[in-house]
Design a protein around this motif. Structure first.
Motif, PDB file in Angstrom:
ATOM      1  N   ARG A 153       0.765  15.396  -7.848  1.00  0.00           N
ATOM      2  CA  ARG A 153       2.427  15.580  -8.039  1.00  0.00           C
ATOM      3  C   ARG A 153       2.612  16.444  -9.402  1.00  0.00           C
ATOM      4  N   ARG A 154       2.775  15.851 -10.620  1.00  0.00           N
ATOM      5  CA  ARG A 154       3.366  16.543 -11.244  1.00  0.00           C
ATOM      6  C   ARG A 154       1.272  16.877 -12.578  1.00  0.00           C
ATOM      7  N   GLU A 212       0.921  -1.444   0.098  1.00  0.00           N
ATOM      8  CA  GLU A 212      -0.006  -0.190   0.240  1.00  0.00           C
ATOM      9  C   GLU A 212       0.590   0.855   0.104  1.00  0.00           C
ATOM     10  N   ALA A 213       1.762   1.346   0.419  1.00  0.00           N
ATOM     11  CA  ALA A 213       2.859   2.428   0.459  1.00  0.00           C
ATOM     12  C   ALA A 213       3.629   2.927  -0.797  1.00  0.00           C
ATOM     13  N   PHE A 214       4.053   1.784  -1.248  1.00  0.00           N
ATOM     14  CA  PHE A 214       3.822   1.804  -2.440  1.00  0.00           C
ATOM     15  C   PHE A 214       2.565   2.765  -3.978  1.00  0.00           C
ATOM     16  N   ILE A 215       1.695   2.422  -3.726  1.00  0.00           N
ATOM     17  CA  ILE A 215       0.367   2.907  -4.383  1.00  0.00           C
ATOM     18  C   ILE A 215       0.314   3.933  -3.997  1.00  0.00           C
ATOM     19  N   GLN A 216       0.630   4.574  -2.788  1.00  0.00           N
ATOM     20  CA  GLN A 216       0.776   5.704  -1.950  1.00  0.00           C
ATOM     21  C   GLN A 216       1.444   6.844  -2.619  1.00  0.00           C
ATOM     22  N   ARG A 217       2.944   6.484  -2.782  1.00  0.00           N
ATOM     23  CA  ARG A 217       4.016   6.985  -3.866  1.00  0.00           C
ATOM     24  C   ARG A 217       3.546   7.052  -5.092  1.00  0.00           C
TER      25      ARG A 217
END
Length: 108
Positions: free
Chosen positions: A23-24, A11-16
């Motif tokens: 941001r882009r 889940e942390a990877f998906i959030q990043r």
């Protein structure tokens, strides 16, 4: 395919990844808002109007927006007050050349 070869995404990877995308997109939107419009680099041409009256008075000139180019007949009579009003309102008075339908020269 066996279960040992399947990669799991935490889940942390998906959030990043989601934060990077957001941001882009925000940067792209900001760039679009701050970029000058293509037409903004070139000034708009002044409005143009024509007048087929034989006598051009100050009322005729004053009725036009400031900065207008007013095309008048080649034989039109300009009153002195019409000339002054045109000068004050930055209205260019141009006589039309009837032979070719084009504008001839600006009057003083």
């Amino acid at each position: 395919m066996t279960e040992s070869h399947v990669n799991t995404i935490d889940e942390a990877f998906i959030q990043r990844v989601a934060q990077m995308v957001i941001r882009r997109l925000a940067q792209m939107q900001l760039a679009d808002m701050t970029a000058p419009a293509a037409d903004a680099s070139r000034p708009a041409p002044p409005p143009q109007a024509s007048c087929d009256q034989k006598i051009v008075t100050d009322e005729t000139v004053a009725a036009r927006p400031v900065g207008t180019t007013l095309v008048i007949r080649p034989d039109a009579i300009l009153t002195p007050l019409a000339k002054d009003t045109a000068r004050q309102r930055q209205i260019q008075l141009v006589r039309c050349d009837p032979s070719n339908g084009n504008q001839a020269k600006a009057t003083s």
